[in-house]
Design an enzyme around this catalytic site. Structure first.
Site, PDB file in Angstrom:
ATOM      1  N   ALA A   1       0.795  -1.232   0.000  1.00 18.73           N
ATOM      2  CA  ALA A   1       0.000   0.000   0.000  1.00 18.73           C
ATOM      3  C   ALA A   1       0.824   1.278   0.000  1.00 18.73           C
ATOM      4  O   ALA A   1       0.293   2.356   0.271  1.00 18.73           O
ATOM      5  CB  ALA A   1      -0.946   0.005   1.211  1.00 18.73           C
ATOM      6  N   SER A   2       2.109   1.195  -0.316  1.00 16.04           N
ATOM      7  CA  SER A   2       2.932   2.404  -0.261  1.00 16.04           C
ATOM      8  C   SER A   2       2.882   3.217  -1.547  1.00 16.04           C
ATOM      9  O   SER A   2       3.341   4.360  -1.583  1.00 16.04           O
ATOM     10  CB  SER A   2       4.384   2.046   0.071  1.00 16.04           C
ATOM     11  OG  SER A   2       4.947   1.250  -0.956  1.00 16.04           O
ATOM     12  N   ARG A   3       2.332   2.637  -2.613  1.00 18.64           N
ATOM     13  CA  ARG A   3       2.290   3.361  -3.891  1.00 18.64           C
ATOM     14  C   ARG A   3       1.278   2.706  -4.813  1.00 18.64           C
ATOM     15  O   ARG A   3       0.695   1.664  -4.494  1.00 18.64           O
ATOM     16  CB  ARG A   3       3.660   3.364  -4.556  1.00 18.64           C
ATOM     17  CG  ARG A   3       4.241   1.996  -4.839  1.00 18.64           C
ATOM     18  CD  ARG A   3       5.633   2.082  -5.427  1.00 18.64           C
ATOM     19  NE  ARG A   3       6.294   0.797  -5.557  1.00 18.64           N
ATOM     20  CZ  ARG A   3       6.204  -0.003  -6.606  1.00 18.64           C
ATOM     21  NH1 ARG A   3       5.439   0.341  -7.621  1.00 18.64           N
ATOM     22  NH2 ARG A   3       6.856  -1.145  -6.655  1.00 18.64           N
TER      23      ARG A   3
ATOM     24  N   ASP B   1       6.767  -7.552   4.854  1.00 23.25           N
ATOM     25  CA  ASP B   1       7.222  -8.269   3.664  1.00 23.25           C
ATOM     26  C   ASP B   1       6.405  -9.548   3.591  1.00 23.25           C
ATOM     27  O   ASP B   1       6.564 -10.444   4.427  1.00 23.25           O
ATOM     28  CB  ASP B   1       8.716  -8.573   3.790  1.00 23.25           C
ATOM     29  CG  ASP B   1       9.301  -9.222   2.539  1.00 23.25           C
ATOM     30  OD1 ASP B   1       8.528  -9.811   1.764  1.00 23.25           O
ATOM     31  OD2 ASP B   1      10.525  -9.145   2.353  1.00 23.25           O
ATOM     32  N   VAL B   2       5.517  -9.659   2.607  1.00 19.20           N
ATOM     33  CA  VAL B   2       4.591 -10.792   2.563  1.00 19.20           C
ATOM     34  C   VAL B   2       5.290 -12.112   2.257  1.00 19.20           C
ATOM     35  O   VAL B   2       4.656 -13.171   2.277  1.00 19.20           O
ATOM     36  CB  VAL B   2       3.438 -10.552   1.567  1.00 19.20           C
ATOM     37  CG1 VAL B   2       2.607  -9.354   1.980  1.00 19.20           C
ATOM     38  CG2 VAL B   2       3.951 -10.406   0.135  1.00 19.20           C
TER      39      VAL B   2
ATOM     40  N   TYR C   1       4.685 -14.226 -14.191  1.00 21.10           N
ATOM     41  CA  TYR C   1       3.729 -13.224 -13.710  1.00 21.10           C
ATOM     42  C   TYR C   1       2.299 -13.631 -14.068  1.00 21.10           C
ATOM     43  O   TYR C   1       1.405 -13.610 -13.214  1.00 21.10           O
ATOM     44  CB  TYR C   1       4.062 -11.862 -14.320  1.00 21.10           C
ATOM     45  CG  TYR C   1       3.119 -10.753 -13.915  1.00 21.10           C
ATOM     46  CD1 TYR C   1       3.246 -10.120 -12.678  1.00 21.10           C
ATOM     47  CD2 TYR C   1       2.092 -10.343 -14.769  1.00 21.10           C
ATOM     48  CE1 TYR C   1       2.380  -9.104 -12.307  1.00 21.10           C
ATOM     49  CE2 TYR C   1       1.216  -9.330 -14.402  1.00 21.10           C
ATOM     50  CZ  TYR C   1       1.370  -8.715 -13.171  1.00 21.10           C
ATOM     51  OH  TYR C   1       0.502  -7.702 -12.802  1.00 21.10           O
TER      52      TYR C   1
ATOM     53  N   ALA D   1       1.113 -16.560 -14.702  1.00 17.65           N
ATOM     54  CA  ALA D   1       0.725 -17.744 -13.936  1.00 17.65           C
ATOM     55  C   ALA D   1       0.321 -17.369 -12.515  1.00 17.65           C
ATOM     56  O   ALA D   1      -0.656 -17.885 -11.976  1.00 17.65           O
ATOM     57  CB  ALA D   1       1.875 -18.750 -13.914  1.00 17.65           C
TER      58      ALA D   1
ATOM     59  N   LYS E   1      -0.888 -14.528 -11.445  1.00 13.53           N
ATOM     60  CA  LYS E   1      -2.138 -13.785 -11.422  1.00 13.53           C
ATOM     61  C   LYS E   1      -3.326 -14.679 -11.759  1.00 13.53           C
ATOM     62  O   LYS E   1      -4.438 -14.485 -11.255  1.00 13.53           O
ATOM     63  CB  LYS E   1      -2.050 -12.598 -12.385  1.00 13.53           C
ATOM     64  CG  LYS E   1      -1.062 -11.517 -11.930  1.00 13.53           C
ATOM     65  CD  LYS E   1      -1.426 -10.959 -10.563  1.00 13.53           C
ATOM     66  CE  LYS E   1      -0.552  -9.794 -10.145  1.00 13.53           C
ATOM     67  NZ  LYS E   1      -0.964  -9.205  -8.853  1.00 13.53           N
TER      68      LYS E   1
END
Length: 249
Positions: free
Chosen positions: A13-15, A63-64, A156, A158, A160
């Site tokens: 959520a930082s950008r 960091d997820v 990417y 895959a 999503k």
């Protein structure tokens, strides 16, 4: 206000899209927890804007890819606001390279953010959502490329597409208590997809949609507000596509 007295947790959520969603939710009356990566903090300008919502707002480094960060983020959210009414799995990274030039470390890192991060954040947040007396929602941020595919972006795409699979599975597993939906944006003007620095070929590819333009982060945020609000009370297992018509499904 469509989200008054609700609490949302937004990853990445930082950008970009995540920040736009967070700001829009705050303006709709929601409490918001903004999680961010240490190397990519919120700007001084955005921190100033958020200051006006200081009673509604909590900013947490997360960091997820790291289990302990996710657990701490959920704990801090519940400690501050007592509930998680909406979880928005937005954190994501991209890797643009031919399949044969993509290393397994690069593949694993991308999946650890885009897919594993969403899986683990939801796994940690869902128990409290199930215990709540009111219904809640999860919104997974996917991409039009989950449907279209794209050369040199297989990892990417895959990741999503897998998010949409999670969305449908969780909708069946947790509805009606938790509604689970996804958003698959088209090309949206962000730092990750900046039209100002694209080569002519790239730009033409991104503009190859019926609307002939990039989306705005505010348009994705509006879709998230709809999915988090009571206006979408009969939506679950769905993927909405603010994509200018690039993918029609």
């Amino acid at each position: 206000m469509k989200l008054k007295n609700k609490t949302a947790l937004v990853t990445g959520a930082s950008r970009g899209i995540g920040l736009s969603i967070a700001k829009r939710f705050l303006s709709e009356g929601s409490n918001v927890v903004l999680s961010y990566l240490a190397k990519d903090p919120l700007s001084t300008e955005d921190l100033g804007i958020l200051q006006r919502y200081k009673e509604q707002c909590l900013i947490v480094e997360c960091d997820v890819r790291i289990n302990q960060h996710i657990e701490r983020c959920v704990e801090q959210t519940l400690s501050r606001f007592s509930s998680i009414d909406t979880l928005i799995n937005n954190a994501g990274v991209a890797h643009n390279a031919p399949l044969t030039e993509t290393t397994m470390d690069q593949f694993d890192d991308l999946m650890s953010v885009n897919l594993r991060g969403a899986f683990n954040m939801s796994r940690c947040a869902i128990p409290s959502m199930l215990e709540a007396t009111v219904s809640s929602s999860i919104i997974n941020i996917s991409s039009e490329l989950a449907y279209l595919g794209r050369a040199k972006n297989s990892a990417y795409c895959a990741s999503k597409a897998a998010l949409i699979g999670l969305t449908r599975s969780w909708a069946r597993e947790f509805s009606p208590k938790i509604r689970v939906n996804a958003i698959a944006p088209g090309p949206t003007s962000t730092r990750m997809c900046d039209p100002n620095i694209m080569h002519e070929e790239e730009l033409a590819m991104e503009l190859n949609n019926p609307m002939k333009r990039f989306g705005r982060c505010s348009e994705i945020a509006a879709t998230a507000v709809f999915l988090a609000s009571d206006e979408s009370s009969y939506f679950t297992g769905q993927c909405l596509g603010p994509n200018g018509g690039a993918a029609m499904y």
